[in-house]
Design an enzyme around this catalytic site. Structure first.
Site, PDB file in Angstrom:
ATOM      1  N   HIS A   1       0.842  -1.190   0.000  1.00  0.00           N
ATOM      2  CA  HIS A   1       0.000   0.000   0.000  1.00  0.00           C
ATOM      3  C   HIS A   1       0.876   1.237   0.000  1.00  0.00           C
ATOM      4  O   HIS A   1       1.962   1.236   0.587  1.00  0.00           O
ATOM      5  CB  HIS A   1      -0.919   0.002   1.234  1.00  0.00           C
ATOM      6  CG  HIS A   1      -2.040   0.994   1.151  1.00  0.00           C
ATOM      7  ND1 HIS A   1      -1.888   2.323   1.518  1.00  0.00           N
ATOM      8  CD2 HIS A   1      -3.330   0.863   0.737  1.00  0.00           C
ATOM      9  CE1 HIS A   1      -3.037   2.952   1.338  1.00  0.00           C
ATOM     10  NE2 HIS A   1      -3.929   2.104   0.871  1.00  0.00           N
TER      11      HIS A   1
ATOM     12  N   ASP B   1      -7.853  -4.406  -0.598  1.00  0.00           N
ATOM     13  CA  ASP B   1      -8.381  -4.677  -1.937  1.00  0.00           C
ATOM     14  C   ASP B   1      -8.308  -6.162  -2.280  1.00  0.00           C
ATOM     15  O   ASP B   1      -9.154  -6.678  -2.999  1.00  0.00           O
ATOM     16  CB  ASP B   1      -7.606  -3.876  -2.985  1.00  0.00           C
ATOM     17  CG  ASP B   1      -7.706  -2.384  -2.755  1.00  0.00           C
ATOM     18  OD1 ASP B   1      -8.837  -1.905  -2.590  1.00  0.00           O
ATOM     19  OD2 ASP B   1      -6.668  -1.707  -2.718  1.00  0.00           O
TER      20      ASP B   1
END
Length: 434
Positions: free
Chosen positions: A311, A369
Site C-alpha cells: 500500500h 483490496d
C-alpha cells in the site's frame, strides 16, 4: 472535541544569500509540519513535491493514518474496534459530526437516511441515455453529477442547512443510484428501496431481487458488506478525497464535487484496485502458475506487479485487511466455494506473501483490496460493480471532508505550482520559415 495544531518552533531554510525562518506546527498525531505558506512571498521559491508525498494541503480532524504502525483512526477510534462493535451508519454519523451518537441521535440519523433513499422519478429516464453496456462507474459519474439538476434546494454551499440536506441525500441515494446502474447494465428492472431493511441489506436487495420472486437478505452477507463499507468510509487525503476538496475549493455544488471524486476513484491505482486484484487472480488461473507470476513480480524489468499487495501509505500490514480477512472467511464458508480455482490462487498467494522473505522485506502484505474483491465476487457482484460499491462507501468520507473544508476559514481555491521545463519565450515564425 479534537485539539488543534500548535506552533512550537521554527525551521531555518538557507539558500543563496537568503535565510528564512519558517514556523513549524505540531499536530495531535504524526510528524511536525513546516508551514511554507510564506515561502514564495518571502523567498521567491516554490517547493517541488510530485504526488504530494510530503505536503499537507489542509488541516483535518477526521481521519489519521500511521503507515508504519499500520494504524487507522476515525475521529480517534481505531478501525478494528469500530469494525467489531459499530456499523456503517454509526460510522457515518461519527465522520460527519465528530462524535459517536447517542441512541436517540442514531435513531434520528437512520430515519433521515432511510427516508431519503428514493431518487427523483425523472432520474429513471436519465439512465436510458447510456448504452446498456456502459460501465456502472461511467453511469454513476453522470447521474451523481446530474443530481444538481434535480435537487435545487440543497446547492447553496453557504447555507449550513442545505449542506446538511445534501449530505444526507448523497449518503442515502448513492446505493440506489449504484444499484440502478447495475440493474441497467444487466437488463433488469430497477428495484425500489425498502425502508424495512438496513443500509447494506437494502443495497443487496436493490441489486439482486427481481419482481418474479421473493429475495431474502442473508444477514452474513449484509454484515460483510456493511464492514466493507465501514472500512472504506474514509482514508485521509487520498486521491479522490483531494479531488473532492479541490473541486469544492472553487465553490462547486456538493453533487458536482462528489461526482469528481467518483471519477477519480475509478482509476485502477485507487478504487479500481480490488477489481484489478481479482482480475489478476483469474489471469493466474491455477495454483501451479503462481511461481511464474512470483518470479515476474520480483523481476523489475518484467513490468508485472502483483495487485492487492502492499500500500502507498501502509508500510506494515493494512489494518483494514485483518478485519476483511475475517469477513472473507465467513462469506466463503456461507457460500461453500472453497474449491473455487480463483480462491485457491488467492489463498496460496496469501500464504506465500506472509512467508516469503522478498514479500516480507518489501512489506508487501495482502491489503484490503485483495480481500474485498474476493468477498464481493463470492456475493455475486461482477467486477464492474466493485468500484461503485467503493464509491458508496467513501461518499460519507468525501462529504465529511468537503464540509470540513467549507467551514475552514483558511480555505482557498486550490492552485498548485509547477516546475516549468518547457521552451523559453520565443517569437512566432511565419509558416514559410518553419
Amino acid at each position: 472535541m479534537a485539539d488543534t495544531a500548535k506552533t512550537t518552533k521554527t525551521a531555518t531554510l538557507t539558500f543563496g544569500d537568503k535565510v528564512l525562518s519558517l514556523p513549524m506546527q505540531s499536530p495531535v498525531l504524526g510528524p511536525d509540519v513546516i508551514d511554507i505558506r510564506k515561502l514564495y512571498t518571502d523567498g521567491d521559491v516554490f517547493t517541488y513535491d510530485p504526488g504530494f508525498t510530503s505536503t499537507a494541503s489542509c488541516e483535518s480532524a477526521i481521519t489519521y493514518i500511521d503507515g508504519d504502525k499500520g494504524e487507522l483512526l476515525y475521529r480517534g477510534y481505531p478501525i478494528d474496534q469500530l469494525a467489531e462493535k459499530s456499523h456503517y451508519l454509526e460510522v457515518c454519523y461519527l465522520l460527519l459530526y465528530g462524535e459517536l451518537p447517542t441512541a436517540d441521535q442514531i435513531a434520528d440519523f437512520k430515519h433521515r437516511v432511510t427516508h431519503h433513499t428514493m431518487v427523483h422519478e425523472q432520474m429513471h429516464y436519465f439512465f436510458r441515455g447510456f448504452r446498456r453496456d456502459s460501465h456502472p462507474m461511467a453511469t454513476m459519474v453522470g447521474v451523481v453529477g446530474a443530481m444538481s439538476a434535480f435537487y435545487h434546494d440543497s446547492l447553496d454551499i453557504n447555507d449550513p442547512w442545505q449542506r446538511e440536506v445534501a449530505a444526507i441525500r448523497m449518503i442515502a441515494k448513492l446505493p440506489t443510484i449504484a444499484a440502478m446502474a447495475y440493474k441497467y447494465s444487466v437488463g433488469q428492472p430497477f428495484v425500489y428501496p425498502k425502508n424495512s431493511l438496513d443500509y447494506a441489506g437494502n443495497f443487496l436487495h436493490m441489486c439482486f431481487s427481481v419482481p418474479a420472486e421473493d429475495y431474502v437478505v442473508n444477514p452474513i452477507l449484509s454484515k460483510a458488506l456493511d464492514r466493507i463499507m465501514m472500512l472504506h468510509a474514509d482514508h485521509e487525503q487520498n486521491a479522490s478525497t483531494s479531488t473532492v476538496r479541490l473541486a469544492g475549493s472553487s465553490g462547486a455544488n456538493p453533487f458536482a464535487c462528489i461526482a469528481a471524486g467518483i471519477a477519480c476513484l475509478w482509476g485502477p491505482a485507487h478504487g479500481g484496485a480490488n477489481q484489478a486484484a481479482l482480475e489478476q487472480l483469474r489471469q493466474i488461473g491455477s495454483v501451479d502458475r503462481i511461481p511464474e507470476f512470483i518470479k515476474m513480480a520480483k523481476d523489475k524489468s518484467s513490468g508485472v506487479k502483483l495487485m492487492g499487495f502492499g500500500h502507498r501509505v501502509y508500510k506494515n500490514f493494512d489494518p483494514r485487511a485483518k478485519v476483511m480477512k475475517e469477513s472473507a472467511d465467513e462469506v466463503l464458508d456461507l457460500m461453500g466455494i472453497h474449491n473455487n480455482p480463483t480462491l485457491q490462487v488467492a489463498k496460496e498467494l496469501e500464504r506465500i506473501a506472509l512467508q516469503d522473505d522478498y514479500f516480507i522485506s518489501k512489506k508487501l502484505y495482502p491489503n484490503v483490496d485483495f480481500y474485498s474483491g474476493i468477498i464481493l465476487d463470492a456475493m455475486g457482484f461482477p467486477t464492474a460493480m466493485f468500484t461503485p460499491i467503493f464509491a458508496i462507501s467513501r461518499t460519507v468520507g468525501w462529504i465529511s471532508q468537503w464540509k470540513e473544508m467549507i467551514a475552514d476559514p483558511t480555505q482557498k481555491i486550490g492552485r498548485p505550482r509547477q516546475l516549468y521545463i518547457g521552451p523559453k519565450a520565443r517569437d512566432y515564425p511565419e509558416i514559410s520559415a518553419r
